[in-house]
Design a protein around this motif. Sequence first.
Motif, PDB file in Angstrom:
ATOM      1  N   ASN A 190       0.833  -1.209   0.000  1.00 20.58           N
ATOM      2  CA  ASN A 190       0.000   0.000   0.000  1.00 20.58           C
ATOM      3  C   ASN A 190       0.866   1.257   0.000  1.00 20.58           C
ATOM      4  N   ALA A 191       1.913   1.256   0.819  1.00 22.48           N
ATOM      5  CA  ALA A 191       2.804   2.416   0.879  1.00 22.48           C
ATOM      6  C   ALA A 191       3.481   2.649  -0.471  1.00 22.48           C
ATOM      7  N   ALA A 192       3.888   1.560  -1.122  1.00 25.73           N
ATOM      8  CA  ALA A 192       4.527   1.667  -2.435  1.00 25.73           C
ATOM      9  C   ALA A 192       3.562   2.258  -3.456  1.00 25.73           C
ATOM     10  N   MET A 193       2.297   1.835  -3.388  1.00 28.36           N
ATOM     11  CA  MET A 193       1.307   2.340  -4.340  1.00 28.36           C
ATOM     12  C   MET A 193       0.911   3.773  -4.013  1.00 28.36           C
ATOM     13  N   GLU A 194       0.722   4.083  -2.726  1.00 31.72           N
ATOM     14  CA  GLU A 194       0.341   5.447  -2.345  1.00 31.72           C
ATOM     15  C   GLU A 194       1.408   6.458  -2.758  1.00 31.72           C
ATOM     16  N   THR A 195       2.667   6.040  -2.726  1.00 33.65           N
ATOM     17  CA  THR A 195       3.753   6.925  -3.156  1.00 33.65           C
ATOM     18  C   THR A 195       3.551   7.350  -4.599  1.00 33.65           C
ATOM     19  N   GLU A 196       3.151   6.420  -5.442  1.00 33.16           N
ATOM     20  CA  GLU A 196       2.894   6.744  -6.845  1.00 33.16           C
ATOM     21  C   GLU A 196       1.594   7.518  -7.012  1.00 33.16           C
ATOM     22  N   VAL A 197       0.602   7.220  -6.191  1.00 34.39           N
ATOM     23  CA  VAL A 197      -0.675   7.945  -6.258  1.00 34.39           C
ATOM     24  C   VAL A 197      -0.460   9.423  -5.945  1.00 34.39           C
ATOM     25  N   LEU A 198       0.351   9.717  -4.931  1.00 38.04           N
ATOM     26  CA  LEU A 198       0.636  11.118  -4.602  1.00 38.04           C
ATOM     27  C   LEU A 198       1.338  11.816  -5.763  1.00 38.04           C
ATOM     28  N   ASN A 219       9.398   1.489  -5.762  1.00 41.75           N
ATOM     29  CA  ASN A 219       9.082   1.901  -4.385  1.00 41.75           C
ATOM     30  C   ASN A 219       9.114   0.701  -3.443  1.00 41.75           C
ATOM     31  N   MET A 220       8.566  -0.410  -3.904  1.00 39.54           N
ATOM     32  CA  MET A 220       8.518  -1.606  -3.074  1.00 39.54           C
ATOM     33  C   MET A 220       9.921  -2.143  -2.806  1.00 39.54           C
ATOM     34  N   ARG A 221      10.784  -2.085  -3.798  1.00 42.03           N
ATOM     35  CA  ARG A 221      12.173  -2.535  -3.593  1.00 42.03           C
ATOM     36  C   ARG A 221      12.843  -1.714  -2.502  1.00 42.03           C
ATOM     37  N   GLU A 222      12.503  -0.438  -2.439  1.00 44.75           N
ATOM     38  CA  GLU A 222      13.068   0.444  -1.419  1.00 44.75           C
ATOM     39  C   GLU A 222      12.595   0.041  -0.020  1.00 44.75           C
ATOM     40  N   ILE A 223      11.369  -0.486   0.072  1.00 43.05           N
ATOM     41  CA  ILE A 223      10.778  -0.826   1.374  1.00 43.05           C
ATOM     42  C   ILE A 223      11.244  -2.190   1.892  1.00 43.05           C
ATOM     43  N   ILE A 224      11.676  -3.064   1.014  1.00 39.33           N
ATOM     44  CA  ILE A 224      12.031  -4.435   1.410  1.00 39.33           C
ATOM     45  C   ILE A 224      12.991  -4.486   2.604  1.00 39.33           C
ATOM     46  N   PRO A 225      14.049  -3.657   2.651  1.00 38.89           N
ATOM     47  CA  PRO A 225      14.939  -3.698   3.825  1.00 38.89           C
ATOM     48  C   PRO A 225      14.223  -3.372   5.138  1.00 38.89           C
ATOM     49  N   VAL A 226      13.189  -2.530   5.086  1.00 35.74           N
ATOM     50  CA  VAL A 226      12.422  -2.214   6.290  1.00 35.74           C
ATOM     51  C   VAL A 226      11.666  -3.453   6.753  1.00 35.74           C
ATOM     52  N   ALA A 299       7.672  11.540  -1.232  1.00 35.47           N
ATOM     53  CA  ALA A 299       6.206  11.479  -1.150  1.00 35.47           C
ATOM     54  C   ALA A 299       5.721  11.852   0.247  1.00 35.47           C
ATOM     55  N   TYR A 300       6.434  11.387   1.266  1.00 33.60           N
ATOM     56  CA  TYR A 300       6.059  11.662   2.660  1.00 33.60           C
ATOM     57  C   TYR A 300       5.988  13.166   2.931  1.00 33.60           C
ATOM     58  N   ASP A 301       6.914  13.915   2.362  1.00 35.43           N
ATOM     59  CA  ASP A 301       6.949  15.358   2.585  1.00 35.43           C
ATOM     60  C   ASP A 301       5.707  16.062   2.039  1.00 35.43           C
ATOM     61  N   LYS A 302       4.965  15.366   1.144  1.00 36.86           N
ATOM     62  CA  LYS A 302       3.757  15.956   0.562  1.00 36.86           C
ATOM     63  C   LYS A 302       2.486  15.553   1.318  1.00 36.86           C
TER      64      LYS A 302
END
Length: 314
Positions: A190-198, A219-226, A299-302
């Motif tokens: 969801n976070a990966a998709m919302e980043t693109e939606v924004l 975006n999802m590849r970036e989240i995998i380490p988390v 995306a978070y900053d927006k």
Amino acid sequence: MRILFFGRGVISTQYAWAFEKAGHTVEFYVRKGRKETFGSDIELELWDGRKGKQVIKESWNVKLHEELSPNYDLIIVSVNTEQLPEAAQLLSTAAGNTPVLIFNNVWQDLKSSISPLPINNVVFGFPAGGGGIADNKFRGGFLKMVFLEKPRAGTEHINNKIKALFESAHFKISWIKDMQNWLWNHFAMNAAMETEVLKRGSFPALMNHNDSFANVGRNMREIIPVLKARGAKIDMISQLITKIPPALLDTLFNKIILAKGSLPRFFIEYNNSKPGFAIFEVVKEAKKLGIPLPRLTVAYDKTEYHKAIENSTS
């Protein structure tokens, strides 16, 4: 069965309709003032995926309450993720011993996410549907499948009750052995998709750009380490999103998974919710872990959540 839905949102509305059609009594709990705002009817344009693809168009009469009582066989909670702690707190004092289905996205530890509700009175699940509500008109729908966690010690009787309910309405249950892990992966997606939606401006706009899902994969590849740092196992869907080359991922989504005319595509196109909370939660966790998320941070900053924090500290 007498069922109370906590909130009259997208998911609550459509599953309540399905259960009522199956012969159950369904009612809604809404916040003070919402009963008058919502009124007693809601216009439905509901795509029912249980048997092929049927569209239901009707004005549906619903029963709303602004007070909670324990006089139900089951309470189903499907709220915005950020509203879950408040819902759990309220239910802990007003629901009595009524079993609760949390039909929701969750990023926190499951037990703490519904505290102070007793964990053995709660079962976690997830719908296979979506859409949006605007001007008291619902547009969206559901598939035949729903996801439920396998019984834990002490929840067998609740699982059996929920199983009987969904099967009475002709849904098929996919049992999830590790619901915590499943929800972590789903929340990350969801976070990966919302980043693109924004970036695109809305969920419908997401569908109109050929490279949207290539970026969701990035975006999802970036989240995998988390996810890995939390101890999550990367599930099949997350691996699919991150391993397939971006150009091929766009083709896979646009031509097959979310092909024009498909129900999953309708659910996204009708989605008018505000994105951002999933990004906020994942970025917050990444900061605690010291893991950089450059794409998500932009995306978070927006998001309104970041702006609210900035305003509170200025």
